[in-house]
Write a protein that holds these residues in place. Structure first.
Motif, short mmCIF file in Angstrom:
data_model
loop_
_atom_site.label_atom_id
_atom_site.label_comp_id
_atom_site.label_asym_id
_atom_site.label_seq_id
_atom_site.Cartn_x
_atom_site.Cartn_y
_atom_site.Cartn_z
N LEU A 273 80.67 53.50 113.97
CA LEU A 273 81.57 52.78 113.31
C LEU A 273 81.30 51.22 113.53
N ARG A 274 81.33 50.69 112.42
CA ARG A 274 81.05 49.10 112.51
C ARG A 274 82.33 48.57 111.81
N LYS A 275 82.55 48.97 110.64
CA LYS A 275 83.61 48.48 109.78
C LYS A 275 84.49 49.68 109.27
N VAL A 276 85.76 49.39 109.45
CA VAL A 276 86.97 50.33 108.97
C VAL A 276 87.99 49.48 108.06
N VAL A 277 88.35 50.19 107.08
CA VAL A 277 89.66 49.67 106.38
C VAL A 277 90.76 50.73 106.48
N VAL A 278 91.86 50.13 106.71
CA VAL A 278 93.10 51.00 106.82
C VAL A 278 93.77 50.47 105.90
N TYR A 279 94.49 51.29 105.23
CA TYR A 279 95.61 51.39 104.16
C TYR A 279 96.86 51.48 104.62
N CYS A 280 97.68 50.64 104.50
CA CYS A 280 99.28 50.88 104.97
C CYS A 280 100.25 50.77 104.01
N GLY A 281 101.19 51.78 104.11
CA GLY A 281 102.27 51.63 103.23
C GLY A 281 103.41 51.01 103.83
N SER A 282 104.59 51.27 103.78
CA SER A 282 105.87 50.74 103.97
C SER A 282 106.74 51.52 105.07
N GLY A 283 106.19 52.70 105.50
CA GLY A 283 106.94 53.53 106.39
C GLY A 283 106.55 53.52 107.76
N THR B 24 96.04 41.80 101.06
CA THR B 24 96.60 42.62 100.22
C THR B 24 95.47 42.93 99.12
N ASP B 25 94.26 42.53 99.48
CA ASP B 25 93.19 42.97 98.37
C ASP B 25 92.76 44.70 98.68
N CYS B 26 92.92 45.02 97.73
CA CYS B 26 92.62 46.66 97.81
C CYS B 26 91.55 47.09 97.45
N ASN B 27 90.35 46.20 97.15
CA ASN B 27 89.09 46.71 96.80
C ASN B 27 88.41 46.98 98.00
N ILE B 28 87.47 48.05 98.06
CA ILE B 28 86.59 48.62 99.00
C ILE B 28 85.22 48.02 99.05
N GLY B 29 84.96 47.77 100.30
CA GLY B 29 83.30 47.01 100.41
C GLY B 29 82.47 48.09 100.90
N ASN B 30 81.70 47.58 102.00
CA ASN B 30 80.86 48.68 102.66
C ASN B 30 81.34 49.33 103.92
N GLU B 31 82.61 49.42 104.03
CA GLU B 31 83.10 49.89 105.31
C GLU B 31 82.55 51.29 105.56
N ASP B 32 82.43 51.75 106.76
CA ASP B 32 82.18 53.25 107.24
C ASP B 32 83.20 54.07 107.20
N ILE C 124 95.28 55.11 95.30
CA ILE C 124 94.79 56.35 95.79
C ILE C 124 93.53 56.65 94.96
N GLU C 125 93.77 56.57 93.71
CA GLU C 125 92.65 56.56 92.79
C GLU C 125 91.22 55.93 93.26
N THR C 126 91.53 54.66 93.84
CA THR C 126 90.37 53.98 94.27
C THR C 126 89.89 54.29 95.45
N ILE C 127 90.44 54.69 96.41
CA ILE C 127 90.00 55.55 97.56
C ILE C 127 89.42 56.77 97.29
N PRO D 123 83.74 58.16 104.05
CA PRO D 123 84.70 59.25 104.55
C PRO D 123 86.26 58.68 104.61
N VAL D 124 87.19 59.73 104.83
CA VAL D 124 88.34 59.30 104.81
C VAL D 124 89.23 60.13 105.78
N LEU D 125 89.87 59.34 106.46
CA LEU D 125 90.76 60.07 107.78
C LEU D 125 92.16 59.82 107.43
N ALA D 126 92.86 60.93 107.10
CA ALA D 126 94.35 60.59 106.92
C ALA D 126 95.19 60.68 108.28
N ILE D 127 96.10 60.04 108.37
CA ILE D 127 97.05 60.08 109.51
C ILE D 127 98.35 60.70 109.16
#
Length: 481
Positions: free
Chosen positions: A48-58, A109-117, A140-143, A149-153
């Motif tokens: 892994l070199r680049k990761v994007v983590v999407y966080c809600g509010s809970g 707050t930028d929801c766009n996805i780049g070249n993350e691993d 969700i549709e963007t992801i 690859p997606v890892l769900a917490i």
């Protein structure tokens, strides 16, 4: 191993109890959850070199913030995308965000996805009870469109953990790391499709706080132990006589498959009552099976009298001949398995089925419940069993079985099994086990598990596409030998 399954409310109660009795705070659980996520992520994606983590509010967002911060401390480039409103954060989530802010992780707050691993889903947790809309839906549709690859917490965002239903839209994960308890919705319905591989972590909460529930996962080994042994001096009649009834014009293959499955799962004798034209084909394929063309009571009655158990429904059809067979068998005082058109006839004229295993898919189950549109698999199963008695099996991904007291979930099976004949083979397996003296509930559980596990074994060797129902029969024979 604790294979009980829990609801979101039950998980909440366990976490509160661990806090009150053991002093394990929510923030401590978040830290442990984050460490577990990182361990699983790095074991699968070691570069892994680049990761994007999407966080809600809970609380799920709190897990995400700590994951992001810990990854950043390892020198991985991390971007945190805020999907939820920070003003809705609880104290623990705020503390987790403060930790993340003091690392090199970028918060945006930028929801766009780049070249993350890797994408980490920490948007919505177990507490969601509404249909996904607005920003959450777009994210969700963007992801889901990203080829990353997606890892769900804990749970894929948008999945109801209580029943496996999608709340409008849901993340499709490659890996779900779930905590504290195993959740019902991850193992049946849509949960089996969108959770990917499911890894459970107890986060150090002792097992005694997870009290047994009425729902649990089945395992192959425990089911194999339920199959009765055989005395060295046993006679064929000791293992029952299965009568398979059905096979109207053009559907003779259904009774052939069910009969062979009953024999290969251990029944001592197997007979078939079918159309005259199908009897010869069956004898040519499997001469050990006693096939008889029937058209009146004088031909059918002796078969019923000799049988100990019945499979009623494979290829039965809806003709007058079909209805004659159904009426005779359903009132013959036998025990066995109802499937296919026998279930549709039962829906037309409901009766007590205390001595039967009912094996519908969702469509047939809804007809049995008078056209009900309920999509909750657990609810459908329980209501069906309450209405008809006996044992109910709700087929599909994460097949459910109940005797009215306990619900069990089959964790095996694959999409390759969505082909013609699978239900016929399952019915044969179930009745073959019943004929050997197994009680209804144990036979249903064991038969379902053997059937699904065999499907996985075949798929692992030859792939899911092109898998045929009869491919399972020799595999099951090897499993139970």
């Amino acid at each position: 191993m604790n294979n009980y399954l829990y609801t979101a409310e039950q998980q909440k109660n366990i976490e509160e109890k661990s806090n009150k009795e053991l002093g394990i705070s929510d923030l401590t659980l978040m830290r442990r959850a984050a460490e577990a996520v990182i361990e699983e992520a790095l074991s699968r994606w070691s570069k892994l070199r680049k990761v994007v983590v999407y966080c809600g509010s809970g609380k799920n967002a709190g897990d995400g913030f700590i994951v992001a911060g810990l990854l950043a401390n390892r020198g991985i480039a991390v971007k945190v995308v805020l999907v939820g409103e920070t003003k809705k954060f609880g104290l623990e989530a705020i503390a987790a965000m403060r930790f993340c802010e003091h690392t090199d992780a970028e918060i945006s707050t930028d929801c766009n996805i780049g070249n993350e691993d890797l994408i980490v889903d920490a948007i919505l947790g177990t507490g969601i009870g509404r249909i996904i809309s607005g920003t959450y839906l777009k994210v969700i549709e963007t992801i889901n469109k990203a080829q990353i690859p997606v890892l769900a917490i804990d749970v894929p965002s948008g999945l109801s953990v209580d029943d496996g239903m999608i709340l409008g839209a849901a993340i499709r994960a490659d890996l779900t790391v779930t905590f504290v308890v195993k959740k019902k919705g991850l193992y049946t319905g849509k949960g089996t499709s969108i959770a990917g591989e499911v890894v459970f972590k107890d986060l150090g909460i002792p097992s005694q706080l997870r009290h047994p529930t009425n729902t649990r996962l089945l395992q192959l080994d425990e089911c194999l132990l339920e199959i009765p042994g055989r005395d060295r001096d046993a006679h064929k009649t000791a293992f029952g006589h299965v009568l398979v009834v059905g096979g109207d014009y053009g559907m003779g293959g259904a009774v052939i498959m069910a009969a062979e499955a009953a024999f290969r799962s251990g029944a001592g004798l197997v007979s078939v009552a079918t159309r005259d034209q199908h009897a010869l084909a069956l004898l040519l394929r499997q001469p050990e099976i006693m096939a008889k063309g029937v058209s009146d009571d004088t031909e059918l009655d002796p078969l019923i009298e000799r049988a100990t158990h019945v499979v009623l429904g494979p290829g039965l059809g809806k003709s007058e001949w079909s209805r004659w067979l159904y009426t005779k068998l359903i009132s013959a005082g036998k025990s066995g398995v109802l499937d296919a058109d026998a279930l549709n006839m039962l829906a037309e004229s409901p009766k007590d089925c205390s001595d039967w295993v009912l094996t519908p898919h969702v469509g047939e189950a809804r007809r049995l419940l008078n056209g009900d549109k309920d999509s909750n698999r657990f609810s459908i199963l329980s209501r069906m069993q309450k209405k008809f008695g006996g044992v109910s099996v709700l087929k599909g991904a994460g097949t459910l079985i109940t005797d009215g007291k306990t619900i069990t979930v089959c964790p095996y099976g694959n999409p390759g099994m969505a082909v013609a004949g699978m239900g016929d083979v399952l019915s044969g397996f179930l009745c073959g086990l019943l004929a050997q003296g197994m009680p209804l509930f144990k036979a249903a559980q064991t038969g379902v598990v053997l059937h699904a596990y065999a499907g996985d074994e075949v798929a692992s060797k030859t792939g899911e596409r092109g898998l045929m129902a009869t491919d399972l029969i020799p595999v099951v024979r090897k499993l139970i030998r």
